[in-house]
Design an enzyme around this catalytic site. Structure first.
Site, PDB file in Angstrom:
ATOM      1  N   GLN A 161       0.881  -1.174   0.000  1.00 28.42           N
ATOM      2  CA  GLN A 161       0.000   0.000   0.000  1.00 28.42           C
ATOM      3  C   GLN A 161       0.913   1.217   0.000  1.00 28.42           C
ATOM      4  OE1 GLN A 161      -3.210   0.950  -0.229  1.00 28.42           O
ATOM      5  NE2 GLN A 161      -2.502   3.044   0.101  1.00 28.42           N
ATOM      6  N   GLY A 297     -10.725   0.630   2.005  1.00 26.89           N
ATOM      7  CA  GLY A 297     -11.823   0.083   1.219  1.00 26.89           C
ATOM      8  C   GLY A 297     -11.309  -0.271  -0.167  1.00 26.89           C
ATOM      9  N   GLY A 298     -10.627   0.690  -0.749  1.00 26.13           N
ATOM     10  CA  GLY A 298     -10.080   0.464  -2.080  1.00 26.13           C
ATOM     11  C   GLY A 298      -8.876   1.343  -2.308  1.00 26.13           C
ATOM     12  N   GLU A 300      -6.655   2.852  -5.732  1.00 28.06           N
ATOM     13  CA  GLU A 300      -6.756   3.005  -7.193  1.00 28.06           C
ATOM     14  C   GLU A 300      -5.463   2.689  -7.928  1.00 28.06           C
ATOM     15  OE1 GLU A 300      -6.870   5.343  -4.823  1.00 28.06           O
ATOM     16  OE2 GLU A 300      -5.977   7.244  -5.456  1.00 28.06           O
ATOM     17  N   HIS A 324     -15.754   4.568  -7.480  1.00 27.99           N
ATOM     18  CA  HIS A 324     -14.805   5.546  -6.940  1.00 27.99           C
ATOM     19  C   HIS A 324     -13.377   5.246  -7.418  1.00 27.99           C
ATOM     20  CE1 HIS A 324     -13.213   8.306  -3.770  1.00 27.99           C
ATOM     21  NE2 HIS A 324     -12.192   7.465  -3.813  1.00 27.99           N
ATOM     22  N   GLU A 325     -12.950   4.017  -7.226  1.00 29.67           N
ATOM     23  CA  GLU A 325     -11.565   3.688  -7.616  1.00 29.67           C
ATOM     24  C   GLU A 325     -11.384   3.811  -9.126  1.00 29.67           C
ATOM     25  OE1 GLU A 325      -9.843   3.857  -5.131  1.00 29.67           O
ATOM     26  OE2 GLU A 325     -11.297   3.317  -3.584  1.00 29.67           O
ATOM     27  N   HIS A 328     -10.813   7.353 -10.170  1.00 28.89           N
ATOM     28  CA  HIS A 328      -9.430   7.802  -9.949  1.00 28.89           C
ATOM     29  C   HIS A 328      -8.548   7.584 -11.186  1.00 28.89           C
ATOM     30  CE1 HIS A 328      -8.989   9.192  -5.852  1.00 28.89           C
ATOM     31  NE2 HIS A 328      -9.483   8.092  -5.307  1.00 28.89           N
ATOM     32  N   GLU A 347      -9.363  13.393  -4.272  1.00 30.53           N
ATOM     33  CA  GLU A 347     -10.542  12.722  -3.710  1.00 30.53           C
ATOM     34  C   GLU A 347     -11.863  13.457  -3.949  1.00 30.53           C
ATOM     35  OE1 GLU A 347     -10.356   9.729  -2.914  1.00 30.53           O
ATOM     36  OE2 GLU A 347      -8.203   9.472  -2.613  1.00 30.53           O
ATOM     37  N   ASP A 405      -1.743  11.680   6.397  1.00 28.25           N
ATOM     38  CA  ASP A 405      -2.965  11.026   6.863  1.00 28.25           C
ATOM     39  C   ASP A 405      -3.947  12.000   7.515  1.00 28.25           C
ATOM     40  OD1 ASP A 405      -2.803   8.405   6.198  1.00 28.25           O
ATOM     41  OD2 ASP A 405      -2.965   7.673   8.263  1.00 28.25           O
ATOM     42  N   TYR A 413     -12.911  14.649   0.706  1.00 29.72           N
ATOM     43  CA  TYR A 413     -13.782  13.842  -0.149  1.00 29.72           C
ATOM     44  C   TYR A 413     -15.107  14.556  -0.429  1.00 29.72           C
ATOM     45  CZ  TYR A 413     -10.869   9.651   0.594  1.00 29.72           C
ATOM     46  OH  TYR A 413      -9.849   8.739   0.618  1.00 29.72           O
ATOM     47  N   LYS A 586     -11.323   2.011   8.403  1.00 28.64           N
ATOM     48  CA  LYS A 586     -12.552   2.798   8.505  1.00 28.64           C
ATOM     49  C   LYS A 586     -13.545   2.170   9.491  1.00 28.64           C
ATOM     50  CE  LYS A 586     -16.601   3.446   5.783  1.00 28.64           C
ATOM     51  NZ  LYS A 586     -17.286   3.326   4.497  1.00 28.64           N
TER      52      LYS A 586
HETATM   53  N1  BES Z   1      -6.932   6.663  -2.535  1.00 31.55           N
HETATM   54  C1  BES Z   1      -7.868   6.311  -1.528  1.00 31.55           C
HETATM   55  C2  BES Z   1      -7.259   5.537  -0.384  1.00 31.55           C
HETATM   56  C3  BES Z   1      -6.162   6.250   0.372  1.00 31.55           C
HETATM   57  C4  BES Z   1      -6.211   7.606   0.622  1.00 31.55           C
HETATM   58  C5  BES Z   1      -5.099   5.534   0.843  1.00 31.55           C
HETATM   59  C6  BES Z   1      -5.175   8.234   1.309  1.00 31.55           C
HETATM   60  C7  BES Z   1      -4.077   6.153   1.530  1.00 31.55           C
HETATM   61  C8  BES Z   1      -4.106   7.499   1.771  1.00 31.55           C
HETATM   62  C9  BES Z   1      -9.032   5.520  -2.094  1.00 31.55           C
HETATM   63  O1  BES Z   1      -9.407   5.917  -3.368  1.00 31.55           O
HETATM   64  C10 BES Z   1     -10.213   5.780  -1.215  1.00 31.55           C
HETATM   65  O2  BES Z   1     -10.624   6.903  -1.121  1.00 31.55           O
HETATM   66  N2  BES Z   1     -10.734   4.739  -0.574  1.00 31.55           N
HETATM   67  C11 BES Z   1     -11.864   4.838   0.315  1.00 31.55           C
HETATM   68  C12 BES Z   1     -13.122   4.375  -0.338  1.00 31.55           C
HETATM   69  C13 BES Z   1     -13.841   5.405  -1.122  1.00 31.55           C
HETATM   70  C14 BES Z   1     -15.114   4.817  -1.708  1.00 31.55           C
HETATM   71  C15 BES Z   1     -14.179   6.646  -0.344  1.00 31.55           C
HETATM   72  C16 BES Z   1     -11.606   3.897   1.477  1.00 31.55           C
HETATM   73  O3  BES Z   1     -10.649   3.138   1.414  1.00 31.55           O
HETATM   74  O4  BES Z   1     -12.368   3.918   2.427  1.00 31.55           O
HETATM   75 ZN    ZN Z   2     -10.280   7.842  -3.356  1.00 36.96          ZN
END
Ligand code: BES
Ligand code: ZN
Length: 637
Positions: A161, A297-298, A300, A324-325, A328, A347, A405, A413, A586
């Protein structure tokens, strides 16, 4: 905060001054702008910049290390004598130039936090450097899973990751989202595993190695320049199922059928996305379902989105995450935040785009519900940040000396998406869509800043005084939520709100059409209930709707948060089971926080569960929960 107000104007002037149209978005220029500097990287891209990374690594599961070399191609300014790379915990063995001659190198002081340490190489004229190294066993980007931590239970699993600044723990390069690099890789791994990466997979079945029948080598190539956080790898017992002409899914064999049916609409989503904002430029779009410890969750990763198995609900109710992914692939992977201060550019645009894909594929009612739930999430984040005046409610942040972070909230978002929706409603969908499509084209494969976006909107979207009427600078550089914010309201969720009110009033479920609710309505119902409820009300909900056993992870989570807030004993087993079955931050982090707010009822219970679960969680998740619970690493043993 006055300085911030003037920043966009200055950047606009800079861009306007050096452009007669086409060079306005030259990537070189952006590093010289104020917002184009990345405080989370040691790189000095105006002096020497990595343009290509070539990895040759062995995944050593026993030592839990990636071992081998990274060869970097550089673009060097005339007078530059050294290149500065990012690294964290890497064991550097040797650095040589393109001819194999040793170069001097030095690892600077480690920041002690996520930034790591600069790796400075003296170039002596070299335009290529080869670094022989190994990642540390505890590298934050990598999780090495034992067979017991997988669904199949027979083979180990590895995944990476990278976002935001974790890839420096396994790749010595300039780990800054504005410094795009093409890359290739040769990865050697145990022959029982399949290796996949976020790139063109040149050897899908691996190649045998002379004298080493227990190993296979895989080769990958990414010829489109990407931000280095998007380099990703996974290795495990993986099956593959084709979903459409350019899409498919990888998962452990026992999950591949469930995954294929959950994601059966993926081609329709890609088509919808292309109709909206232009050609999908990455060739294939595959999904990889990870083991349950995947902390997000995901993610990209280009050509190969990584997803948590917790979205396999059996009824496609959580596939907005895939939309969502996929989105991206434009916002984030094609046009990328130049620094994590502008994370909202990745985001916020993606949440907006995700919703448009959901509308095109599943209809307006579903998109409205998702947008309305997002609005509530945004309001929750504004509260968490400390209210409308709080600096962290800005879209553009100043995260210098903070962990990137910290910017990962629903402000980026959902306020980001609401901003774009507000613009859409002001200029009309047709003009907005035409602009957004052209914006992706104009800025494709380039980094972007808030200032750059504003300049682009002023030049290519707005007419007359529209920008000032919307007050776009205020939206981007000031806290709070401007009055013109467009709140998409879902009539169906309004009905659910009334049902929740009626239940809260008397504990009767007569007005709750649970079985006819979609997942989004169920979630709204649980969110709309008062946080304090009598025990017999909770028992009614649990008995009638089977909430302790809910298979849908989002519903289970929403229920458990409510149950914990009320110290509802019959939910304890469900809490424990949920927290020991997956490591998605989450869900995990808020549940532990909620438990630890319940004194004797929750804190000892939380610690007992965490002791068991912690070794199975990814470092991203333990990093957050350790803090919540004040967990000392010694307790680890
Ligand atoms: N790119 C993000 C995940 C991320 C953000 C990882 C910042 C590390 C640092 C990914 O696209 C994302 O936003 N995932 C969300 C789900 C989305 C539907 C809002 C998640 O993982 O909860
Ligand atoms: Zn995202």
């Amino acid at each position: 905060m006055l300085r911030r107000l003037f920043a966009p104007l200055a950047a606009f002037a800079f861009i306007a001054a050096c452009s007669s149209g086409t060079e306005s978005s030259e990537p070189e220029n952006i590093y010289a702008t104020e917002e184009g500097q990345d405080s989370h990287s040691y790189a000095r891209p105006l002096e020497a910049r990595v343009t290509h990374v070539s990895l040759d690594l062995t995944a050593d599961f026993e030592a839990q290390r990636m071992v081998g070399s990274a060869t970097l191609d550089l673009e060097i300014a005339d007078d530059a004598e050294e290149v500065v790379l990012d690294s964290k915990g890497l064991e550097i063995r040797e650095v040589v130039n393109g001819e194999g001659e040793a170069l001097q190198w030095e690892i600077g002081e480690d920041s002690g936090d996520a930034h790591g340490a600069p790796l400075t190489v003296t170039l002596d004229g070299a335009e290529q450097v080869k670094i022989t190294y190994a990642s540390a066993p505890g590298a934050a980007a990598l999780q090495w899973l034992s067979p017991e931590q997988t669904a199949g239970g027979n083979q180990p699993f590895l995944f990476s990751q990278g976002q935001a600044i974790l890839n420096r723990t396994w790749i010595p390069t300039q780990d800054s989202p504005g410094i795009r690099q093409t890359w290739d890789a040769r990865i050697v791994a145990p022959a029982d595993l399949r290796v996949v990466m976020s790139a063109d997979m040149l050897t899908p079945d691996g190649e045998t190695l002379e004298d080493e029948p227990e190993l296979l080598a895989y080769r990958f190539e990414m010829n489109q320049a990407v931000a280095p956080y998007l380099i990703a790898i996974a290795a495990g017992d993986l099956a593959f199922q084709e979903l459409g002409p350019r899409s498919g899914v990888y998962a452990e064999p026992s999950m591949i059928d469930a995954a294929a049916s959950e994601f059966e609409d993926i081609e329709a989503m890609i088509d919808a996305a292309e109709d909206l904002y232009g050609e999908y430029r990455w060739g294939r779009y595959d999904l990889l379902v990870l083991p349950p410890s995947f902390p997000f969750g995901g993610m990209e990763n280009p050509r190969l989105t990584f997803v948590t198995p917790t979205i396999l609900s059996g009824d496609k109710s959580l596939v907005s995450l895939v939309a969502h992914e996929l989105a991206h692939s434009w916002s984030g992977n094609l046009v990328t935040n130049a620094s994590w201060d502008d994370f909202w550019l990745n985001e916020g645009f993606t949440v907006y785009f995700e919703n448009r894909i959901m509308e095109a594929v599943y209809g307006e009612a579903r998109a409205q519900m998702l947008a309305d739930l997002g609005w509530a999430d945004m309001m929750g984040s504004i509260d968490d940040a400390g209210g409308l005046e709080a600096a962290d409610t800005q879209l553009h942040l100043d995260l210098a000396n903070r962990d990137p972070d910290d910017g990962m909230t629903d402000i980026a978002y959902e306020k980001g998406a609401v901003f774009l929706r507000t613009i859409e409603h002001t200029v009309g969908r047709e003009r907005f869509d035409a602009w957004l499509r052209s914006y992706f084209d104009r800025n494709a494969f380039q980094p972007q800043t808030s200032a750059g976006l504003i300049a682009d909107m002023r030049a290519n979207l707005f007419e007359g005084s529209e920008a000032d009427e919307i007050d776009i600078e205020r939206w981007v550089y000031e806290p709070g939520l401007p009055e013109n914010a467009v709140h998409v309201e879902s009539p169906r969720l309004r009905l659910v709100d009334r049902a929740a009110q009626s239940f809260a009033g008397g504990g009767q479920t007569a007005n709750v059409a649970w079985d006819r609710y979609t997942t989004q309505e169920k979630l709204r119902f649980l969110h709309a209930l008062p946080r304090e409820l009598p025990e017999d009300y909770l028992a009614t909900l649990d008995d009638e709707f089977g909430l302790n056993e809910a298979n849908n992870s989002e519903i289970r989570f929403a229920w458990l948060m409510l149950a914990i807030a009320n110290r509802y004993d019959p939910a304890r087993a469900s809490v424990e089971e949920f927290l020991t079955s997956m490591g998605r931050r989450k869900f995990v982090a808020p549940l532990f926080t909620a438990l630890s707010e319940q004194g004797d009822w929750g804190t000892p219970f939380a610690r007992r569960i965490y002791e068991r679960a912690r070794p199975t969680y990814h470092s991203v998740t333990t990093g957050t929960v350790d803090e919540t619970l004040g967990w000392e690493i010694e307790e680890d043993a």
